[in-house]
Motif scaffolding. Sequence first.
Motif, PDB file in Angstrom:
ATOM      1  N   VAL A 175       0.844  -1.204   0.000  1.00  0.00           N
ATOM      2  CA  VAL A 175       0.000   0.000   0.000  1.00  0.00           C
ATOM      3  C   VAL A 175       0.875   1.248   0.000  1.00  0.00           C
ATOM      4  O   VAL A 175       0.584   2.240  -0.690  1.00  0.00           O
ATOM      5  CB  VAL A 175      -0.962  -0.014   1.203  1.00  0.00           C
ATOM      6  CG1 VAL A 175      -1.692   1.326   1.334  1.00  0.00           C
ATOM      7  CG2 VAL A 175      -1.967  -1.151   1.061  1.00  0.00           C
ATOM      8  N   GLY A 176       1.974   1.216   0.735  1.00  0.00           N
ATOM      9  CA  GLY A 176       2.906   2.341   0.722  1.00  0.00           C
ATOM     10  C   GLY A 176       3.512   2.557  -0.644  1.00  0.00           C
ATOM     11  O   GLY A 176       3.640   3.696  -1.109  1.00  0.00           O
ATOM     12  N   ALA A 177       3.893   1.468  -1.310  1.00  0.00           N
ATOM     13  CA  ALA A 177       4.466   1.576  -2.656  1.00  0.00           C
ATOM     14  C   ALA A 177       3.453   2.146  -3.641  1.00  0.00           C
ATOM     15  O   ALA A 177       3.794   2.961  -4.511  1.00  0.00           O
ATOM     16  CB  ALA A 177       4.949   0.204  -3.129  1.00  0.00           C
ATOM     17  N   VAL A 178       2.196   1.736  -3.506  1.00  0.00           N
ATOM     18  CA  VAL A 178       1.144   2.262  -4.378  1.00  0.00           C
ATOM     19  C   VAL A 178       0.961   3.757  -4.136  1.00  0.00           C
ATOM     20  O   VAL A 178       0.784   4.540  -5.087  1.00  0.00           O
ATOM     21  CB  VAL A 178      -0.185   1.502  -4.144  1.00  0.00           C
ATOM     22  CG1 VAL A 178      -1.338   2.195  -4.860  1.00  0.00           C
ATOM     23  CG2 VAL A 178      -0.057   0.051  -4.609  1.00  0.00           C
ATOM     24  N   VAL A 180       3.116   5.961  -3.318  1.00  0.00           N
ATOM     25  CA  VAL A 180       4.194   6.763  -3.925  1.00  0.00           C
ATOM     26  C   VAL A 180       4.400   6.404  -5.391  1.00  0.00           C
ATOM     27  O   VAL A 180       5.368   6.817  -6.015  1.00  0.00           O
ATOM     28  CB  VAL A 180       5.516   6.612  -3.140  1.00  0.00           C
ATOM     29  CG1 VAL A 180       5.348   7.117  -1.724  1.00  0.00           C
ATOM     30  CG2 VAL A 180       6.030   5.176  -3.153  1.00  0.00           C
ATOM     31  N   ARG A 181       3.478   5.597  -5.912  1.00  0.00           N
ATOM     32  CA  ARG A 181       3.471   5.207  -7.327  1.00  0.00           C
ATOM     33  C   ARG A 181       4.765   4.514  -7.735  1.00  0.00           C
ATOM     34  O   ARG A 181       5.317   4.788  -8.808  1.00  0.00           O
ATOM     35  CB  ARG A 181       3.213   6.425  -8.224  1.00  0.00           C
ATOM     36  CG  ARG A 181       1.925   7.153  -7.881  1.00  0.00           C
ATOM     37  CD  ARG A 181       1.531   8.160  -8.921  1.00  0.00           C
ATOM     38  NE  ARG A 181       0.261   8.789  -8.588  1.00  0.00           N
ATOM     39  CZ  ARG A 181      -0.499   9.449  -9.441  1.00  0.00           C
ATOM     40  NH1 ARG A 181      -0.120   9.578 -10.700  1.00  0.00           N
ATOM     41  NH2 ARG A 181      -1.636   9.986  -9.049  1.00  0.00           N
ATOM     42  N   SER A 182       5.212   3.578  -6.913  1.00  0.00           N
ATOM     43  CA  SER A 182       6.425   2.842  -7.223  1.00  0.00           C
ATOM     44  C   SER A 182       6.088   1.383  -7.511  1.00  0.00           C
ATOM     45  O   SER A 182       5.936   0.572  -6.599  1.00  0.00           O
ATOM     46  CB  SER A 182       7.431   2.925  -6.077  1.00  0.00           C
ATOM     47  OG  SER A 182       8.563   2.121  -6.359  1.00  0.00           O
ATOM     48  N   ARG A 183       5.986   1.066  -8.780  1.00  0.00           N
ATOM     49  CA  ARG A 183       5.727  -0.316  -9.175  1.00  0.00           C
ATOM     50  C   ARG A 183       6.867  -1.229  -8.713  1.00  0.00           C
ATOM     51  O   ARG A 183       6.656  -2.360  -8.285  1.00  0.00           O
ATOM     52  CB  ARG A 183       5.553  -0.390 -10.690  1.00  0.00           C
ATOM     53  CG  ARG A 183       5.044  -1.745 -11.200  1.00  0.00           C
ATOM     54  CD  ARG A 183       5.014  -1.766 -12.716  1.00  0.00           C
ATOM     55  NE  ARG A 183       4.180  -0.726 -13.256  1.00  0.00           N
ATOM     56  CZ  ARG A 183       2.881  -0.861 -13.530  1.00  0.00           C
ATOM     57  NH1 ARG A 183       2.283  -2.020 -13.281  1.00  0.00           N
ATOM     58  NH2 ARG A 183       2.190   0.132 -14.035  1.00  0.00           N
ATOM     59  N   THR A 209      -7.510  -0.074  -5.087  1.00  0.00           N
ATOM     60  CA  THR A 209      -7.579   0.951  -6.128  1.00  0.00           C
ATOM     61  C   THR A 209      -7.166   0.333  -7.452  1.00  0.00           C
ATOM     62  O   THR A 209      -6.514  -0.721  -7.474  1.00  0.00           O
ATOM     63  CB  THR A 209      -6.634   2.120  -5.805  1.00  0.00           C
ATOM     64  OG1 THR A 209      -5.274   1.622  -5.825  1.00  0.00           O
ATOM     65  CG2 THR A 209      -6.953   2.745  -4.454  1.00  0.00           C
ATOM     66  N   PRO A 210      -7.500   0.986  -8.567  1.00  0.00           N
ATOM     67  CA  PRO A 210      -7.031   0.469  -9.858  1.00  0.00           C
ATOM     68  C   PRO A 210      -5.510   0.324  -9.911  1.00  0.00           C
ATOM     69  O   PRO A 210      -4.990  -0.628 -10.506  1.00  0.00           O
ATOM     70  CB  PRO A 210      -7.540   1.524 -10.850  1.00  0.00           C
ATOM     71  CG  PRO A 210      -8.772   2.075 -10.201  1.00  0.00           C
ATOM     72  CD  PRO A 210      -8.445   2.118  -8.737  1.00  0.00           C
ATOM     73  N   ARG A 211      -4.782   1.244  -9.259  1.00  0.00           N
ATOM     74  CA  ARG A 211      -3.317   1.160  -9.298  1.00  0.00           C
ATOM     75  C   ARG A 211      -2.822  -0.052  -8.516  1.00  0.00           C
ATOM     76  O   ARG A 211      -1.919  -0.768  -8.959  1.00  0.00           O
ATOM     77  CB  ARG A 211      -2.686   2.439  -8.751  1.00  0.00           C
ATOM     78  CG  ARG A 211      -1.151   2.416  -8.827  1.00  0.00           C
ATOM     79  CD  ARG A 211      -0.508   3.728  -8.422  1.00  0.00           C
ATOM     80  NE  ARG A 211      -0.820   4.777  -9.383  1.00  0.00           N
ATOM     81  CZ  ARG A 211      -1.560   5.844  -9.140  1.00  0.00           C
ATOM     82  NH1 ARG A 211      -2.057   6.039  -7.923  1.00  0.00           N
ATOM     83  NH2 ARG A 211      -1.816   6.727 -10.063  1.00  0.00           N
ATOM     84  N   LEU A 212      -3.403  -0.294  -7.334  1.00  0.00           N
ATOM     85  CA  LEU A 212      -2.993  -1.465  -6.571  1.00  0.00           C
ATOM     86  C   LEU A 212      -3.256  -2.748  -7.364  1.00  0.00           C
ATOM     87  O   LEU A 212      -2.395  -3.645  -7.405  1.00  0.00           O
ATOM     88  CB  LEU A 212      -3.735  -1.511  -5.239  1.00  0.00           C
ATOM     89  CG  LEU A 212      -3.413  -2.726  -4.361  1.00  0.00           C
ATOM     90  CD1 LEU A 212      -3.141  -2.323  -2.915  1.00  0.00           C
ATOM     91  CD2 LEU A 212      -4.544  -3.766  -4.404  1.00  0.00           C
ATOM     92  N   ILE A 213      -4.408  -2.836  -7.994  1.00  0.00           N
ATOM     93  CA  ILE A 213      -4.735  -4.017  -8.796  1.00  0.00           C
ATOM     94  C   ILE A 213      -3.737  -4.165  -9.943  1.00  0.00           C
ATOM     95  O   ILE A 213      -3.234  -5.268 -10.208  1.00  0.00           O
ATOM     96  CB  ILE A 213      -6.176  -3.926  -9.320  1.00  0.00           C
ATOM     97  CG1 ILE A 213      -7.166  -3.961  -8.148  1.00  0.00           C
ATOM     98  CG2 ILE A 213      -6.476  -5.057 -10.298  1.00  0.00           C
ATOM     99  CD1 ILE A 213      -8.593  -3.601  -8.533  1.00  0.00           C
ATOM    100  N   ASP A 214      -3.428  -3.063 -10.603  1.00  0.00           N
ATOM    101  CA  ASP A 214      -2.473  -3.089 -11.716  1.00  0.00           C
ATOM    102  C   ASP A 214      -1.098  -3.554 -11.253  1.00  0.00           C
ATOM    103  O   ASP A 214      -0.477  -4.428 -11.877  1.00  0.00           O
ATOM    104  CB  ASP A 214      -2.387  -1.696 -12.339  1.00  0.00           C
ATOM    105  CG  ASP A 214      -1.302  -1.608 -13.405  1.00  0.00           C
ATOM    106  OD1 ASP A 214      -1.264  -2.477 -14.304  1.00  0.00           O
ATOM    107  OD2 ASP A 214      -0.472  -0.682 -13.334  1.00  0.00           O
TER     108      ASP A 214
END
Length: 261
Positions: A175-178, A180-183, A209-214
């Motif tokens: 969740v922390g990585a998501v 800060v947008r760090s894949r 979120t869509p980003r976490l799923i991605d």
Amino acid sequence: MTHPWFEGAERPRVLAHRGLVTPDGARHGIVENSFAAVAAAHAAGVDYVESDCHLTRDGVVVLFHDPDLARVTGDPRRVDEVTARDLEHIMANHGGLITLAQALDTFPAVRFNLDVKAEGAAEKVGRLVARHGHRVLLTSFSDERRRAALDAAAAAGGGIRPATSAGTSVVTRVVGAVSVRSRRLAHRALAGVDALQVPERQGRLRVVTPRLIDYAHTADVEVHVWTVNDPADMTRLVAMGVDGIVTDRADVAVTALHPRS
């Protein structure tokens, strides 16, 4: 490579949370994590049953969520204060006790998602599921306990390691990585994990979120959301890309997510 726990089952995945207790079952005294609840989930046509593991005073791994019996049976004692025989008697009017060994042997077609609740249960759970590794996913809020169970399964030499989903420390890192947008950081946190099983929200924080799923999908990790009982929420989450729904109403979920023509 995809773990066998994920192969050949209907998608989106429906995970029967602590088995299935319908309103009618509840009126007849059936409770969660009982033999009857697991049987009802199986009869409803779900591939997956999510359950919890505790250890009795005499060292038997039983499917039970709480550390004590109060909420489910009205008995104030802790699970680890009673023997398996005691617990069998207590559960007799609540759908029946089911041990982990019984669950694995009685329901050979069911795939189990097992949360190791008790510290002392990790090694025994690992050894019990070792020969069933192809149809078991091990997890725990404690990543240390989760890894201990996995290590015990490996040491027992069952052949196929159980699948596993992230504990709290791994979920927090993801969740922390998501955020800060760090894949890259998300993928590093998810190394060695097959699934990310999380609530949609934690307080005010939106977890799914869509980003976490991605990020999870690009790491070949599935996302399962708990505990979702409203059919509209189930379909909404699946439309977002969620792979599995953990639900108290597996019968409702099967109808909503796997409609038959």
